[in-house]
Design an enzyme around this catalytic site. Sequence first.
Site, PDB file in Angstrom:
ATOM      1  N   LYS A 121       0.828  -1.206   0.000  1.00  0.00           N
ATOM      2  CA  LYS A 121       0.000   0.000   0.000  1.00  0.00           C
ATOM      3  C   LYS A 121       0.867   1.263   0.000  1.00  0.00           C
ATOM      4  O   LYS A 121       0.656   2.178  -0.789  1.00  0.00           O
ATOM      5  CB  LYS A 121      -0.913   0.012   1.239  1.00  0.00           C
ATOM      6  CG  LYS A 121      -1.895   1.160   1.209  1.00  0.00           C
ATOM      7  CD  LYS A 121      -2.480   1.460   2.566  1.00  0.00           C
ATOM      8  CE  LYS A 121      -1.566   2.362   3.365  1.00  0.00           C
ATOM      9  NZ  LYS A 121      -2.116   2.806   4.646  1.00  0.00           N
ATOM     10  N   ASP A 139      -6.420   0.655   1.031  1.00  0.00           N
ATOM     11  CA  ASP A 139      -6.380   0.798   2.486  1.00  0.00           C
ATOM     12  C   ASP A 139      -7.719   0.303   3.040  1.00  0.00           C
ATOM     13  O   ASP A 139      -8.554  -0.223   2.300  1.00  0.00           O
ATOM     14  CB  ASP A 139      -6.080   2.244   2.896  1.00  0.00           C
ATOM     15  CG  ASP A 139      -7.278   3.158   2.688  1.00  0.00           C
ATOM     16  OD1 ASP A 139      -8.243   2.736   2.005  1.00  0.00           O
ATOM     17  OD2 ASP A 139      -7.266   4.271   3.210  1.00  0.00           O
TER      18      ASP A 139
END
Length: 217
Positions: A121, A139
């Site tokens: 991420k 996320d």
Amino acid sequence: MISKKKTIEMLDVIDEMFPDAECELVHDNPFELTIAVLLSAQCTDVLVNKVTKHLFQKYKTPWDYISVSVEELMDDIRSIGLYKNKAKNIQALCHILIDQYNGEVPKTHAELVKLPGVGQKTANVVVSVAYGIPALAVDTHVERVSKRLGICKWKDNVKQVEETLCNKIPKERWNKTHHQLIFFGRYHCVARQPKCLECPLLQDCREGRKRHKVVVS
Ligand code: SF4
């Protein structure tokens, strides 16, 4: 799961709701962004911004971060969750940036994920926000919203969510969509009490229909 066409229609609605969605982590350059994203794991952007306001005045380069003891750095980020590990990772990361990249943040995803504390991420956020390279970081908000809307399957893991989103969404929309799904999840389709009854997607949303027993017209 809903089709690519339906996915795009839903994203168009979200685009109208949050046309100006952007990264909310305050930063001035790729290095500051990398530090901010690393700090943001399991922590709100609001708290990270509060801490980096002072942190980025004291530490401007990778050399600054390794010029102090790890205890001093821990103290500077103490209000952030997992601060001990994060301080250690920041110093390890700075050593590598200095040794291998002249103190710069590398621009490729493959190089970024090898850095301490930088996962999939974080690497996606850095390449897309700092360098404008298409990437779709997943996320907690992106994952929740994508599943509620039926873009992805409930049982998908984060990697599968990213793959499905990348398959269904044109590449030129990835960077914008990432921020818009975050805003949608942060301010509208929130975790505990999503605003379904004022949601323009209620008729099409499997989660909203289930919660409110909406009959599809
Ligand atoms: Fe989220 Fe409810 Fe809208 Fe579905 S209907 S997207 S669950 S706010």
